[in-house]
Design a protein around this motif. Sequence first.
Motif, mmCIF file in Angstrom:
data_model
loop_
_atom_site.group_PDB
_atom_site.id
_atom_site.type_symbol
_atom_site.label_atom_id
_atom_site.label_comp_id
_atom_site.label_asym_id
_atom_site.label_seq_id
_atom_site.Cartn_x
_atom_site.Cartn_y
_atom_site.Cartn_z
ATOM 1 N N VAL A 40 0.922 -1.193 0.178
ATOM 2 C CA VAL A 40 0.186 0.019 0.043
ATOM 3 C C VAL A 40 0.904 1.346 0.025
ATOM 4 O O VAL A 40 2.015 1.343 0.310
ATOM 5 C CB VAL A 40 -0.947 -0.109 1.304
ATOM 6 C CG1 VAL A 40 -2.117 -1.300 0.879
ATOM 7 C CG2 VAL A 40 -0.124 0.102 2.549
ATOM 8 N N THR A 42 0.321 5.705 1.057
ATOM 9 C CA THR A 42 -0.511 6.673 1.620
ATOM 10 C C THR A 42 -0.705 7.878 0.830
ATOM 11 O O THR A 42 0.447 8.530 0.027
ATOM 12 C CB THR A 42 -0.127 6.962 2.961
ATOM 13 O OG1 THR A 42 0.226 5.965 3.862
ATOM 14 C CG2 THR A 42 -0.730 8.150 3.731
ATOM 15 N N VAL A 43 -1.974 8.347 0.523
ATOM 16 C CA VAL A 43 -2.188 9.453 -0.288
ATOM 17 C C VAL A 43 -1.610 10.657 0.154
ATOM 18 O O VAL A 43 -1.525 10.904 1.502
ATOM 19 C CB VAL A 43 -3.698 9.807 -0.532
ATOM 20 C CG1 VAL A 43 -3.821 11.180 -1.418
ATOM 21 C CG2 VAL A 43 -4.047 8.594 -1.212
ATOM 22 N N TYR A 308 -8.042 0.119 -5.117
ATOM 23 C CA TYR A 308 -8.370 -0.338 -4.068
ATOM 24 C C TYR A 308 -7.831 0.144 -2.956
ATOM 25 O O TYR A 308 -6.698 0.341 -2.781
ATOM 26 C CB TYR A 308 -7.809 -1.916 -4.042
ATOM 27 C CG TYR A 308 -8.872 -3.010 -4.979
ATOM 28 C CD1 TYR A 308 -10.175 -3.364 -4.323
ATOM 29 C CD2 TYR A 308 -8.440 -3.511 -6.266
ATOM 30 C CE1 TYR A 308 -10.924 -4.188 -5.098
ATOM 31 C CE2 TYR A 308 -9.451 -4.283 -6.803
ATOM 32 C CZ TYR A 308 -10.504 -4.539 -6.186
ATOM 33 O OH TYR A 308 -11.230 -5.497 -6.848
ATOM 34 N N THR A 309 -8.768 0.318 -1.774
ATOM 35 C CA THR A 309 -8.383 1.006 -0.625
ATOM 36 C C THR A 309 -8.663 -0.199 0.615
ATOM 37 O O THR A 309 -8.959 -1.115 0.244
ATOM 38 C CB THR A 309 -9.057 2.276 -0.091
ATOM 39 O OG1 THR A 309 -10.510 1.851 -0.241
ATOM 40 C CG2 THR A 309 -9.042 3.280 -1.233
ATOM 41 N N SER A 311 -10.370 -0.991 4.100
ATOM 42 C CA SER A 311 -11.310 -0.588 4.953
ATOM 43 C C SER A 311 -10.775 -0.635 6.595
ATOM 44 O O SER A 311 -9.705 -1.360 6.975
ATOM 45 C CB SER A 311 -12.643 -1.421 4.700
ATOM 46 O OG SER A 311 -12.277 -2.981 5.169
ATOM 47 N N ARG A 319 -12.572 1.649 -4.829
ATOM 48 C CA ARG A 319 -12.985 3.079 -4.741
ATOM 49 C C ARG A 319 -12.869 3.658 -6.170
ATOM 50 O O ARG A 319 -11.818 3.666 -6.797
ATOM 51 C CB ARG A 319 -12.308 4.055 -3.929
ATOM 52 C CG ARG A 319 -12.675 5.461 -3.668
ATOM 53 C CD ARG A 319 -13.582 5.303 -2.346
ATOM 54 N NE ARG A 319 -13.266 5.020 -1.134
ATOM 55 C CZ ARG A 319 -12.471 5.739 -0.483
ATOM 56 N NH1 ARG A 319 -12.027 6.755 -0.713
ATOM 57 N NH2 ARG A 319 -12.062 4.988 0.632
ATOM 58 N N LEU A 337 -10.260 10.046 -3.512
ATOM 59 C CA LEU A 337 -9.442 9.676 -2.540
ATOM 60 C C LEU A 337 -9.186 11.026 -1.750
ATOM 61 O O LEU A 337 -9.125 11.964 -2.138
ATOM 62 C CB LEU A 337 -7.931 9.485 -3.271
ATOM 63 C CG LEU A 337 -7.925 7.876 -3.720
ATOM 64 C CD1 LEU A 337 -6.712 7.687 -3.991
ATOM 65 C CD2 LEU A 337 -8.125 6.972 -2.398
ATOM 66 N N GLU A 341 -5.203 8.752 3.173
ATOM 67 C CA GLU A 341 -5.840 7.393 2.961
ATOM 68 C C GLU A 341 -4.953 6.484 2.360
ATOM 69 O O GLU A 341 -3.784 6.886 1.451
ATOM 70 C CB GLU A 341 -7.208 7.439 2.071
ATOM 71 C CG GLU A 341 -8.282 7.877 2.637
ATOM 72 C CD GLU A 341 -9.476 7.785 1.730
ATOM 73 O OE1 GLU A 341 -10.505 6.962 2.149
ATOM 74 O OE2 GLU A 341 -9.545 8.449 0.653
ATOM 75 N N GLN A 342 -4.911 5.190 2.701
ATOM 76 C CA GLN A 342 -4.179 4.129 1.972
ATOM 77 C C GLN A 342 -4.627 3.369 0.753
ATOM 78 O O GLN A 342 -5.887 3.328 0.971
ATOM 79 C CB GLN A 342 -3.742 3.150 2.916
ATOM 80 C CG GLN A 342 -2.704 3.622 4.135
ATOM 81 C CD GLN A 342 -2.334 2.529 4.925
ATOM 82 O OE1 GLN A 342 -3.118 1.525 5.181
ATOM 83 N NE2 GLN A 342 -1.105 2.557 5.515
ATOM 84 N N TYR A 343 -4.027 3.163 -0.142
ATOM 85 C CA TYR A 343 -4.316 2.549 -1.582
ATOM 86 C C TYR A 343 -3.537 1.491 -1.838
ATOM 87 O O TYR A 343 -2.113 1.542 -1.557
ATOM 88 C CB TYR A 343 -4.769 3.294 -2.734
ATOM 89 C CG TYR A 343 -3.528 4.267 -3.260
ATOM 90 C CD1 TYR A 343 -2.742 3.978 -4.143
ATOM 91 C CD2 TYR A 343 -3.020 5.227 -2.445
ATOM 92 C CE1 TYR A 343 -1.522 4.369 -4.705
ATOM 93 C CE2 TYR A 343 -1.873 6.063 -2.844
ATOM 94 C CZ TYR A 343 -1.281 5.503 -4.050
ATOM 95 O OH TYR A 343 -0.119 6.306 -4.374
#
Length: 360
Positions: A40, A42-43, A308-309, A311, A319, A337, A341-343
Amino acid sequence: MKNRNYIITAVLTMTLVLASCGETEKKAVVDNSPAVPVQVRTVAENTENSFVTSSGKIEAAKSANISTRMMGYVDKIYVKVGDKVKNGQLLLSVNNADVSAKLAQVNAGITEATAAFTNAEKDYQRFTNLFNENSASQKELDDITANYNMAQARLESAKQMKNGVNAQMGYANIRAPFAGVVTNKFINAGDMANPGMPLLEVESPGKHQVLTMVAESEILDIKLNTEVTVLIKSLHKTVKGKVTEVSSSAKNTGGQYLVKVMLDASDAKILSGMYATVQFPVERKANASAIMIPTEALVEKGQLTGVYTISQSGTALLRWLRLGRVFGDKVEVLSGLSQEEQYVVSSEGKLFNGVKVSVQ
């Protein structure tokens, strides 16, 4: 009646028990399924310099669609796609029976005009000598001189007619305008060729250029002779180039301005028609701090694009995103986004909504 009620109650109880067991068993399957390992990111806002980019298509710097000014059937095509040709090499021939007939008539006219001129020239020389000896009058010399000049003019006219017919013969026998490679064939032997109709395409190998369209909000920052970076997507290669032409009108291109970029010599196996992304070294004036994510993280389903993020329960959640422009291997996220947030960037298994994931 009581027995009947007992039976109904028992059936309902069994149904509820079975349903409960089914749900428990279903939950147990999901809970016991192995988590998919994922990586992942992070945004975060993109604080690096973002440059103006645009997509385009590569073409040969020197190419030509070969056509003819004659109407006629194609007699023979002497080359095929992929053949290397020399400057002036015969490529195809169009039926030229009428032109050949004109050429024969013109040659006959030249023979006749030459004979008349030769005879008139002899008369002119003889009467000139007689006039100098006072053996011929001025009127006789003038008549002979006029006849000589007319014969000379008729011969010159016949020769010029032959030049015109030879030019028509050139349109019947199509030759390569320069050394290159035949890249397309638009007609076959026996087909009718019409004036201006493309017959063959010839390209000069070695030098290529990119044709790209730039938005009106950014075209004023694009200057001639600017060094640019070009990413060739299919080859995963980056080459250098230089801006050689910037259009000053978008009248027929819907607000997009044409820019030509000449590519530098490279060992990349570049072919005409390949798609490329041009990066101009001009800082973007707006959205400089836009959210950027790598294109490899995107998931496409039909006309929708998402990512994909993760949950709160540790499962994958798809998403949907609204995307902006592409900058090299990154894309601008306009909505979908949020910060921090993590993706998912990559996974070691198939992802779908609800599947458990483990962050590596």
